[in-house]
Design a protein around this motif. Structure first.
Motif, PDB file in Angstrom:
ATOM      1  N   PHE A 196      36.512  43.982  62.459  1.00 19.05           N
ATOM      2  CA  PHE A 196      37.649  44.816  62.838  1.00 19.05           C
ATOM      3  C   PHE A 196      37.248  46.264  62.602  1.00 19.05           C
ATOM      4  N   TYR A 197      37.417  47.113  63.589  1.00 17.57           N
ATOM      5  CA  TYR A 197      36.866  48.464  63.535  1.00 17.57           C
ATOM      6  C   TYR A 197      37.840  49.534  63.085  1.00 17.57           C
ATOM      7  N   ASN A 198      39.118  49.189  62.884  1.00 18.97           N
ATOM      8  CA  ASN A 198      40.076  50.183  62.402  1.00 18.97           C
ATOM      9  C   ASN A 198      39.610  50.763  61.071  1.00 18.97           C
ATOM     10  N   GLY A 199      39.587  52.071  60.961  1.00 18.57           N
ATOM     11  CA  GLY A 199      39.224  52.721  59.709  1.00 18.57           C
ATOM     12  C   GLY A 199      37.735  52.761  59.423  1.00 18.57           C
ATOM     13  N   THR A 200      36.908  52.356  60.384  1.00 26.01           N
ATOM     14  CA  THR A 200      35.456  52.419  60.180  1.00 26.01           C
ATOM     15  C   THR A 200      34.866  53.416  61.183  1.00 26.01           C
ATOM     16  N   PRO A 201      33.674  53.919  60.924  1.00 31.84           N
ATOM     17  CA  PRO A 201      33.048  54.812  61.894  1.00 31.84           C
ATOM     18  C   PRO A 201      32.413  54.053  63.056  1.00 31.84           C
ATOM     19  N   CYS A 202      32.381  52.725  62.975  1.00 24.96           N
ATOM     20  CA  CYS A 202      31.747  51.903  64.010  1.00 24.96           C
ATOM     21  C   CYS A 202      32.783  51.481  65.055  1.00 24.96           C
ATOM     22  N   SER A 203      32.302  50.928  66.149  1.00 18.50           N
ATOM     23  CA  SER A 203      33.198  50.479  67.217  1.00 18.50           C
ATOM     24  C   SER A 203      32.569  49.277  67.905  1.00 18.50           C
ATOM     25  N   GLU A 204      33.274  48.704  68.865  1.00 16.61           N
ATOM     26  CA  GLU A 204      32.710  47.570  69.605  1.00 16.61           C
ATOM     27  C   GLU A 204      31.437  47.973  70.330  1.00 16.61           C
ATOM     28  N   SER A 205      31.356  49.215  70.793  1.00 17.27           N
ATOM     29  CA  SER A 205      30.148  49.677  71.485  1.00 17.27           C
ATOM     30  C   SER A 205      29.079  50.164  70.493  1.00 17.27           C
ATOM     31  N   ASP A 206      29.441  50.331  69.229  1.00 14.13           N
ATOM     32  CA  ASP A 206      28.500  50.734  68.177  1.00 14.13           C
ATOM     33  C   ASP A 206      28.786  49.885  66.932  1.00 14.13           C
ATOM     34  N   PRO A 207      28.461  48.565  67.022  1.00 15.22           N
ATOM     35  CA  PRO A 207      28.792  47.659  65.916  1.00 15.22           C
ATOM     36  C   PRO A 207      27.990  47.998  64.657  1.00 15.22           C
ATOM     37  N   GLY A 208      28.394  47.404  63.555  1.00 19.16           N
ATOM     38  CA  GLY A 208      27.696  47.690  62.310  1.00 19.16           C
ATOM     39  C   GLY A 208      27.990  46.673  61.227  1.00 19.16           C
ATOM     40  N   ILE A 209      27.586  47.040  60.021  1.00 16.35           N
ATOM     41  CA  ILE A 209      27.797  46.190  58.856  1.00 16.35           C
ATOM     42  C   ILE A 209      28.559  46.981  57.796  1.00 16.35           C
ATOM     43  N   ARG A 210      29.155  46.230  56.889  1.00 15.08           N
ATOM     44  CA  ARG A 210      29.877  46.845  55.779  1.00 15.08           C
ATOM     45  C   ARG A 210      29.332  46.276  54.483  1.00 15.08           C
ATOM     46  N   TYR A 211      28.961  47.156  53.567  1.00 18.63           N
ATOM     47  CA  TYR A 211      28.634  46.756  52.209  1.00 18.63           C
ATOM     48  C   TYR A 211      29.872  46.987  51.356  1.00 18.63           C
ATOM     49  N   THR A 212      30.257  45.995  50.589  1.00 21.78           N
ATOM     50  CA  THR A 212      31.315  46.154  49.606  1.00 21.78           C
ATOM     51  C   THR A 212      30.631  46.288  48.265  1.00 21.78           C
ATOM     52  N   ASN A 213      30.886  47.393  47.578  1.00 25.44           N
ATOM     53  CA  ASN A 213      30.208  47.716  46.323  1.00 25.44           C
ATOM     54  C   ASN A 213      31.130  47.411  45.148  1.00 25.44           C
ATOM     55  N   PHE A 214      30.714  46.498  44.279  1.00 25.91           N
ATOM     56  CA  PHE A 214      31.516  46.034  43.147  1.00 25.91           C
ATOM     57  C   PHE A 214      30.962  46.563  41.825  1.00 25.91           C
ATOM     58  N   VAL A 215      31.862  46.763  40.856  1.00 30.62           N
ATOM     59  CA  VAL A 215      31.471  47.073  39.473  1.00 30.62           C
ATOM     60  C   VAL A 215      32.189  46.085  38.560  1.00 30.62           C
ATOM     61  N   LYS A 216      31.506  45.710  37.481  1.00 25.56           N
ATOM     62  CA  LYS A 216      32.093  44.768  36.521  1.00 25.56           C
ATOM     63  C   LYS A 216      33.054  45.510  35.612  1.00 25.56           C
ATOM     64  N   ILE A 217      34.184  44.864  35.341  1.00 23.66           N
ATOM     65  CA  ILE A 217      35.164  45.466  34.426  1.00 23.66           C
ATOM     66  C   ILE A 217      35.278  44.626  33.166  1.00 23.66           C
TER      67      ILE A 217
END
Length: 171
Positions: free
Chosen positions: A150-171
């Motif tokens: 889903f491209y809402n809120g991302t810099p990518c689009s259907e014509s410029d697909p991409g990947i998302r890294y989710t960065n976690f920290v331990k609490i």
């Protein structure tokens, strides 16, 4: 003289054998240093999403730091009933959002099972499994990678697909 030389050689030979014998690595009392350490699973514990990193095929990259109420969301990975297997167990997630009064509340709770298979974290809930690749898992942080659907809120689009890294920290 010959007898003295022969005695000297015999004594030297005995001395050499005693030194070599004392340096033997065949120790009849092994220490814990030689025993294999049990595997460590740094994933065990509670984690918060710190940020998302979006990378589009075109090379556009965007980092989004989480703040406010949504930053209170967390995932927890614990051992299941079989505590001898540190690479599987049960998980729980809570997602936070704001209600109409602007208060931070739990908007979703998820419970299920998890296991690690190579560099993949597989979670199963209600009979459906979800697989995410894990990178850079340490004692205090890790990253998951997913293709952007889903491209809402991302810099990518259907014509410029991409990947998302989710960065976690331990609490």
């Amino acid at each position: 003289m010959n007898k003295l030389k022969h005695r000297f050689e015999t004594l030297f030979f005995i001395f050499l054998i005693s030194i070599l014998g004392s340096c033997s690595s065949d120790d009849s009392n092994p220490t814990n240093d030689t025993q294999e350490e049990p595997p460590t699973n740094f994933l065990l514990g509670t984690w918060k999403v710190r940020s998302f990193t979006f990378i589009c095929e075109s090379g556009i990259t965007k980092e989004v730091l989480l703040d406010g109420c949504i930053a209170e969301s967390w995932d927890s990975y614990e051992l299941g009933e079989d505590t001898s297997n540190v690479f599987q167990g049960v998980y729980r997630s809570e997602f936070y959002g704001e209600n109409s009064e602007g208060n931070c509340i739990v908007i979703s709770e998820i419970n299920g099972d998890w296991f690690l298979q190579g560099d993949s974290l597989i979670t199963v809930r209600d009979g459906t499994s979800f697989t995410r690749q894990i990178f850079d898992l340490t004692e205090n942080s890790y990253r998951e990678m997913e293709e952007i659907e889903f491209y809402n809120g991302t810099p990518c689009s259907e014509s410029d697909p991409g990947i998302r890294y989710t960065n976690f920290v331990k609490i």
